[in-house]
Scaffold this motif. Structure first.
Motif, PDB file in Angstrom:
ATOM      1  N   LEU A  32      41.155  31.441  35.722  1.00 41.89           N
ATOM      2  CA  LEU A  32      41.344  31.450  37.124  1.00 41.89           C
ATOM      3  C   LEU A  32      42.727  31.040  37.579  1.00 41.89           C
ATOM      4  O   LEU A  32      43.622  31.238  38.071  1.00 41.89           O
ATOM      5  N   HIS A  46      34.404  32.347  42.684  1.00 44.39           N
ATOM      6  CA  HIS A  46      33.530  33.475  41.980  1.00 44.39           C
ATOM      7  C   HIS A  46      32.117  32.969  42.050  1.00 44.39           C
ATOM      8  O   HIS A  46      31.741  31.669  41.550  1.00 44.39           O
ATOM      9  N   LEU A 101      41.366  39.386  37.090  1.00 47.20           N
ATOM     10  CA  LEU A 101      40.132  38.755  37.240  1.00 47.20           C
ATOM     11  C   LEU A 101      39.286  39.650  36.379  1.00 47.20           C
ATOM     12  O   LEU A 101      38.517  39.054  35.520  1.00 47.20           O
TER      13      LEU A 101
END
Length: 224
Positions: free
Chosen positions: A146, A166, A201
């Motif tokens: 990320l 997340h 992602l």
């Protein structure tokens, strides 16, 4: 086992289910490759053979090819298909999400554009009613990836700052699974940064989701 002659293999999502464990130790000879490790894993767990073509492999939290060397003592992660820089927030958490937390992480007086995205659990998929989702992650690597997405966005559009959080665990329809904020001096770059984060992602971040329906369940990306 002699010191320095073993590796640790980590299993996630469908790989974890088919092996019945989350990690194992394996002996590796000098000069072993990822392909050698996969052969040993399938030899111990024949049920993984059909899954291997769908797997990516990370050695010490970096994606590698099957010819890559595996040093003694390495951590090798078997990564099934995943669900889906600069200052910011890049986290995997086991709690409800708030959009405000990513907004606060990237906002500032120098940033005239701020774009957010919240991905929530739908109540149906292809006509099947969703009862719940279960998200699983290889958290240390996921957070690293990320952050890399944040760095990539900042390189493409100077001045862009990203924050991505997340959630993992059990989620029901309506709950947020991911929140993203992109800030930039101007709105165009903020929009592009947010869209880039959403698409990236889905590609490289080791987070998986399993959908539970009234008539069955499935790991997303692997089919029924």
């Amino acid at each position: 086992m002699s010191p320095g002659t073993s590796i640790t293999v980590l299993y996630f999502a469908a790989a974890r289910e088919r092996t019945g464990c989350t990690r194992e130790e394996y002996e590796v000879p000098p000069g072993a490759s990822v392909a050698d490790v996969l052969r040993r894993v399938v030899g111990r767990h024949p049920g993984l053979e059909r899954l291997v073509p769908h797997l990516r492999v990370a050695v010490d939290q970096e994606f590698v090819g099957v010819d890559a060397p595996v040093r003694p003592g390495a951590e090798v992660a078997l990564i099934p298909p995943v669900a889906g820089g600069g200052p910011g927030l890049f986290s995997v958490v086991e709690r409800p999400l708030r959009l405000e937390e990513v907004v606060e992480a990237v906002g500032g007086e120098a940033y005239g554009g701020l774009v957010t995205f919240g991905g929530s659990v739908r109540n149906e998929t292809k006509g099947r009613r969703v009862l719940r989702l279960e998200y699983e992650a290889y958290a240390p690597m996921a957070e690293k990836k990320l952050a890399e997405i944040g760095a990539e966005a900042a390189a493409k559009w100077p001045g862009v700052r990203l924050a991505i959080v997340h959630r993992v665990g059990v989620l029901v329809p309506g709950e947020l699974a991911v929140v993203i904020a992109a800030a930039a001096p101007h709105r165009k770059e903020a929009f592009r940064g947010c869209e880039y984060a959403i698409e990236r992602l889905k590609q490289d971040v080791p987070i998986w989701k399993k959908e539970f329906f009234e008539d069955g369940e499935v790991w997303v990306g692997l089919g029924p």
